[in-house]
Scaffold this active site. Structure first.
Site, PDB file in Angstrom:
ATOM      1  N   PRO A   1       0.832  -1.213   0.000  1.00 43.13           N
ATOM      2  CA  PRO A   1       0.000   0.000   0.000  1.00 43.13           C
ATOM      3  C   PRO A   1       0.862   1.257   0.000  1.00 43.13           C
ATOM      4  O   PRO A   1       1.809   1.379   0.763  1.00 43.13           O
ATOM      5  CB  PRO A   1      -0.796  -0.136   1.312  1.00 43.13           C
ATOM      6  CG  PRO A   1      -0.831  -1.599   1.581  1.00 43.13           C
ATOM      7  CD  PRO A   1       0.493  -2.117   1.102  1.00 43.13           C
ATOM      8  N   GLU A   2       0.527   2.175  -0.906  1.00 43.29           N
ATOM      9  CA  GLU A   2       1.227   3.448  -1.000  1.00 43.29           C
ATOM     10  C   GLU A   2       0.284   4.550  -0.536  1.00 43.29           C
ATOM     11  O   GLU A   2      -0.780   4.278   0.024  1.00 43.29           O
ATOM     12  CB  GLU A   2       1.707   3.651  -2.441  1.00 43.29           C
ATOM     13  CG  GLU A   2       2.621   2.516  -2.919  1.00 43.29           C
ATOM     14  CD  GLU A   2       3.090   2.678  -4.351  1.00 43.29           C
ATOM     15  OE1 GLU A   2       3.230   3.819  -4.821  1.00 43.29           O
ATOM     16  OE2 GLU A   2       3.312   1.646  -5.024  1.00 43.29           O
TER      17      GLU A   2
ATOM     18  N   LYS B   1       3.171   6.721   4.221  1.00 48.09           N
ATOM     19  CA  LYS B   1       2.453   5.444   4.204  1.00 48.09           C
ATOM     20  C   LYS B   1       2.051   4.979   5.608  1.00 48.09           C
ATOM     21  O   LYS B   1       1.630   3.840   5.783  1.00 48.09           O
ATOM     22  CB  LYS B   1       3.325   4.374   3.544  1.00 48.09           C
ATOM     23  CG  LYS B   1       3.789   4.717   2.135  1.00 48.09           C
ATOM     24  CD  LYS B   1       4.723   3.647   1.594  1.00 48.09           C
ATOM     25  CE  LYS B   1       5.371   4.068   0.296  1.00 48.09           C
ATOM     26  NZ  LYS B   1       6.313   3.037  -0.216  1.00 48.09           N
TER      27      LYS B   1
ATOM     28  N   ARG C   1      14.216  -3.134  -7.745  1.00 41.51           N
ATOM     29  CA  ARG C   1      12.784  -2.946  -7.929  1.00 41.51           C
ATOM     30  C   ARG C   1      12.413  -3.154  -9.390  1.00 41.51           C
ATOM     31  O   ARG C   1      13.002  -2.545 -10.289  1.00 41.51           O
ATOM     32  CB  ARG C   1      12.353  -1.537  -7.496  1.00 41.51           C
ATOM     33  CG  ARG C   1      12.713  -1.196  -6.057  1.00 41.51           C
ATOM     34  CD  ARG C   1      12.100  -2.157  -5.051  1.00 41.51           C
ATOM     35  NE  ARG C   1      10.658  -2.101  -5.045  1.00 41.51           N
ATOM     36  CZ  ARG C   1       9.939  -1.282  -4.272  1.00 41.51           C
ATOM     37  NH1 ARG C   1      10.565  -0.419  -3.472  1.00 41.51           N
ATOM     38  NH2 ARG C   1       8.641  -1.319  -4.300  1.00 41.51           N
TER      39      ARG C   1
END
Length: 294
Positions: A2-3, A53, A284
């Protein structure tokens, strides 16, 4: 993971639900990440905020029997907030509100796999934190004291804060030799961005995520606008659900249907038609257009 849009969606749903409720019982998994959950027992929820966040739930202590109050901002809900429940959802954390179980059995953890913490409220509901991979964490701290949470303490400005300007963004990016994607993921230049929204923002701004050279004024302005617009659109649509993320009521976000580059490797670029590329950039997975993004 979740961002900002996903965490903001949860915050907006939690705030009116929790305001005024008092924690009467709590349980946390004995690991260091969740063990502090019972420290909220006896405290009342004042409001739920967000920083990057992180969810920040303001808590007030029970009224002092001798009438003494700490000198902190007062609220309409009674005693002022003097502590905070800090929650980071990690990669797979989910918060839900459930009806409490039969009176007399509330000491039993709520049913369901992967429950890491819960807080029984005086309105017969239970706030439950589930986390499959256990990368989330929580803490109960003195109000505003993040000395034990260095990542939270070091966060950069919020993207919707006027303090976050194109010039500030440019200065932050130009001060590092890391790739621009890694710099944006650091949370020090701007808070709340993760893999999804960095890829989306860089695509809109036509910037190669592997770029290591500084940004000029025009590119900084384009990137600043892209970050703000992408995040605002995702908030409006309840965030992006790709796998684990759910809103407070268990429903999915809708922004995954609007993603322009993230998760679309090998498909045509929606701007120029070239095949989108994918590679690992500083550990990433990253997707970009080799034609549009320079």
């Amino acid at each position: 993971m979740p961002e900002l849009p996903e965490v903001e969606t949860i915050r907006a749903a939690l705030d009116p639900e929790l305001a005024g409720a008092t924690v009467i019982e709590a349980w946390g998994h004995p690991s260091a990440k969740f063990a502090q959950a019972p420290a909220a027992i006896g405290r009342r929820f004042v409001s739920v905020g967000r920083r990057g966040k992180y969810l920040l739930a303001d808590l007030s202590s029970p009224p002092d029997p001798h009438g003494a109050q700490r000198r902190t901002p007062h609220t309409e809900l009674g005693p002022p907030a003097d502590s905070q429940l800090v929650v980071h959802l990690g990669m797979t954390g989910v918060l839900s509100l459930r009806p409490s179980r039969t009176p007399g059995t509330s000491h039993m953890p709520p049913e369901g796999d992967h429950v890491r913490a819960w807080w029984a409220l005086d309105d017969r509901r239970t706030l439950v934190f589930s986390d499959v991979r256990r990368f989330g964490r929580l803490a109960v701290v003195a109000h505003g004291d993040y000395s034990g949470l260095p990542t939270l303490a070091a966060l950069g400005p919020e993207p919707f804060d006027p303090m976050f300007s194109p010039s500030l963004l440019r200065a932050g990016v130009n001060a590092t030799s890391r790739t621009i994607k890694t710099a944006l993921l650091s949370q020090r230049i701007v808070a709340g961005l993760g893999n999804i929204y960095v890829d989306e923002s860089l695509w809109r701004a036509r910037i190669d995520p592997r770029r290591r050279t500084g940004l000029g004024r025009h590119r900084a302005e384009a990137l600043h606008g892209a970050i703000v617009d992408v995040l605002a659109e995702a908030v409006d649509e309840g965030g992006t659900t790709l796998r684990d993320y759910r809103m407070l009521d268990g429903s999915s976000g809708e922004h995954q249907h609007r993603l322009e580059v993230y998760g679309r490797a090998g498909l045509p670029c929606l701007r120029c038609g070239s095949t989108l590329r994918s590679a690992v950039v500083d550990a990433r997975t990253t997707v970009w257009c080799g034609s549009c993004q320079r």
